[in-house]
Scaffold this motif. Structure first.
Motif, PDB file in Angstrom:
ATOM      1  N   UNK A  26       0.813  -1.267  -0.052  1.00 21.48           N
ATOM      2  CA  UNK A  26      -0.080  -0.068  -0.002  1.00 21.48           C
ATOM      3  C   UNK A  26       0.794   1.109  -0.229  1.00 21.48           C
ATOM      4  N   UNK A  27       2.197   1.263   0.224  1.00 28.28           N
ATOM      5  CA  UNK A  27       2.983   2.350   0.106  1.00 28.28           C
ATOM      6  C   UNK A  27       4.269   2.079  -0.689  1.00 28.28           C
ATOM      7  N   UNK A  28       4.938   2.937  -1.347  1.00 26.97           N
ATOM      8  CA  UNK A  28       6.201   2.577  -2.143  1.00 26.97           C
ATOM      9  C   UNK A  28       7.132   1.876  -1.456  1.00 26.97           C
ATOM     10  N   UNK A  29       7.277   2.039  -0.034  1.00 28.79           N
ATOM     11  CA  UNK A  29       8.458   1.521   0.412  1.00 28.79           C
ATOM     12  C   UNK A  29       8.249   0.047   1.411  1.00 28.79           C
ATOM     13  N   UNK A  42      19.679 -10.229   3.431  1.00 28.79           N
ATOM     14  CA  UNK A  42      19.668 -10.010   2.057  1.00 28.79           C
ATOM     15  C   UNK A  42      18.336  -9.601   1.494  1.00 28.79           C
ATOM     16  N   UNK A  43      18.354  -8.382   0.583  1.00 27.70           N
ATOM     17  CA  UNK A  43      17.111  -8.054   0.167  1.00 27.70           C
ATOM     18  C   UNK A  43      17.409  -8.036  -1.429  1.00 27.70           C
ATOM     19  N   UNK A  44      16.275  -8.668  -1.867  1.00 31.26           N
ATOM     20  CA  UNK A  44      16.236  -8.815  -3.497  1.00 31.26           C
ATOM     21  C   UNK A  44      15.037  -8.076  -4.018  1.00 31.26           C
ATOM     22  N   UNK A  45      15.276  -7.135  -5.152  1.00 32.67           N
ATOM     23  CA  UNK A  45      14.181  -6.670  -5.641  1.00 32.67           C
ATOM     24  C   UNK A  45      14.427  -6.340  -7.229  1.00 32.67           C
ATOM     25  N   UNK A  46      13.888  -5.677  -8.113  1.00 33.58           N
ATOM     26  CA  UNK A  46      14.193  -5.669  -9.315  1.00 33.58           C
ATOM     27  C   UNK A  46      14.813  -4.211  -9.606  1.00 33.58           C
ATOM     28  N   UNK A  53      11.824   4.024  -6.361  1.00 31.12           N
ATOM     29  CA  UNK A  53      12.137   4.570  -5.005  1.00 31.12           C
ATOM     30  C   UNK A  53      12.816   5.888  -5.240  1.00 31.12           C
ATOM     31  N   UNK A  54      13.711   5.741  -5.938  1.00 32.70           N
ATOM     32  CA  UNK A  54      14.885   7.003  -6.102  1.00 32.70           C
ATOM     33  C   UNK A  54      14.085   8.173  -6.919  1.00 32.70           C
ATOM     34  N   UNK A  55      13.133   8.200  -7.743  1.00 34.82           N
ATOM     35  CA  UNK A  55      12.674   9.017  -8.439  1.00 34.82           C
ATOM     36  C   UNK A  55      11.646   9.739  -7.424  1.00 34.82           C
ATOM     37  N   UNK A  56      10.815   8.846  -6.520  1.00 33.62           N
ATOM     38  CA  UNK A  56      10.094   9.359  -5.267  1.00 33.62           C
ATOM     39  C   UNK A  56      10.846   9.905  -4.520  1.00 33.62           C
ATOM     40  N   UNK A  57      12.493   9.854  -4.404  1.00 29.84           N
ATOM     41  CA  UNK A  57      13.053  10.538  -3.142  1.00 29.84           C
ATOM     42  C   UNK A  57      12.955   9.957  -1.796  1.00 29.84           C
ATOM     43  N   UNK A  58      12.715   8.438  -1.880  1.00 26.93           N
ATOM     44  CA  UNK A  58      12.686   7.388  -0.694  1.00 26.93           C
ATOM     45  C   UNK A  58      13.929   6.998  -0.583  1.00 26.93           C
ATOM     46  N   UNK A  59      14.429   7.224   0.489  1.00 25.22           N
ATOM     47  CA  UNK A  59      15.842   6.504   0.962  1.00 25.22           C
ATOM     48  C   UNK A  59      15.517   5.690   2.107  1.00 25.22           C
ATOM     49  N   UNK A  60      15.419   4.334   1.833  1.00 22.94           N
ATOM     50  CA  UNK A  60      14.953   3.328   3.009  1.00 22.94           C
ATOM     51  C   UNK A  60      15.746   3.572   4.417  1.00 22.94           C
ATOM     52  N   UNK A  61      16.849   3.577   4.112  1.00 28.63           N
ATOM     53  CA  UNK A  61      17.974   3.742   5.426  1.00 28.63           C
ATOM     54  C   UNK A  61      17.511   5.031   6.117  1.00 28.63           C
ATOM     55  N   UNK A  62      16.931   5.900   5.838  1.00 29.30           N
ATOM     56  CA  UNK A  62      16.446   7.201   6.417  1.00 29.30           C
ATOM     57  C   UNK A  62      15.203   6.827   7.138  1.00 29.30           C
ATOM     58  N   UNK A  63      14.451   5.927   6.664  1.00 27.27           N
ATOM     59  CA  UNK A  63      13.057   5.405   7.115  1.00 27.27           C
ATOM     60  C   UNK A  63      13.063   4.120   8.001  1.00 27.27           C
ATOM     61  N   UNK A  64      13.897   3.132   7.971  1.00 26.77           N
ATOM     62  CA  UNK A  64      13.872   2.019   8.620  1.00 26.77           C
ATOM     63  C   UNK A  64      15.367   1.576   9.015  1.00 26.77           C
ATOM     64  N   UNK A  65      15.294   0.532  10.083  1.00 23.97           N
ATOM     65  CA  UNK A  65      16.481   0.186  10.685  1.00 23.97           C
ATOM     66  C   UNK A  65      16.923  -0.811   9.904  1.00 23.97           C
TER      67      UNK A  65
END
Length: 81
Positions: A26-29, A42-46, A53-65
Motif C-alpha cells: 500500500x506504500x512505495x516502501x 539479504x534483500x532482493x528486488x528489481x 523509489x529513487x525518483x520518489x526521493x525515498x531513501x530506505x535507510x532514512x526511514x527504517x532500521x
C-alpha cells in the motif's frame, strides 16, 4: 536469478521472506518495512522498483532500521548506475 537464490536458501539455513502483491502497495516502501520487520540480511528486488523509489526521493535507510541488512540483490531488468 532471484528464483535460483530462493530455491537455494534451505542449503544455507536461511529463511526466505516473500511478499505477495505489488511491491509499491500500500506504500512505495512497503518492502523495506518488511525487510526491517523480518531482520533481513539479504534483500532482493528489481532495478525498476529501486529506480521508482529513487525518483520518489525515498531513501530506505532514512526511514527504517536496516542494520541487519548486508546485501541488496538486483535482478530482472538492467540496473541504472
Amino acid at each position: 536469478m532471484l528464483w535460483n537464490f530462493l530455491v537455494g536458501t534451505p542449503l544455507t539455513k536461511a529463511v526466505p521472506v516473500l511478499y505477495d502483491g505489488h511491491p509499491a502497495y500500500p506504500q512505495p516502501d512497503v518492502l523495506w518495512k518488511l525487510a526491517q520487520d523480518a531482520g533481513a540480511a539479504v534483500f532482493g528486488a528489481s532495478p525498476s522498483y529501486v529506480e521508482q523509489l529513487s525518483k520518489a526521493g525515498i531513501v530506505p535507510a532514512d526511514r527504517y532500521d536496516l542494520s541487519k541488512l548486508r546485501t541488496v540483490v538486483l535482478a530482472g531488468s538492467p540496473a541504472n548506475p
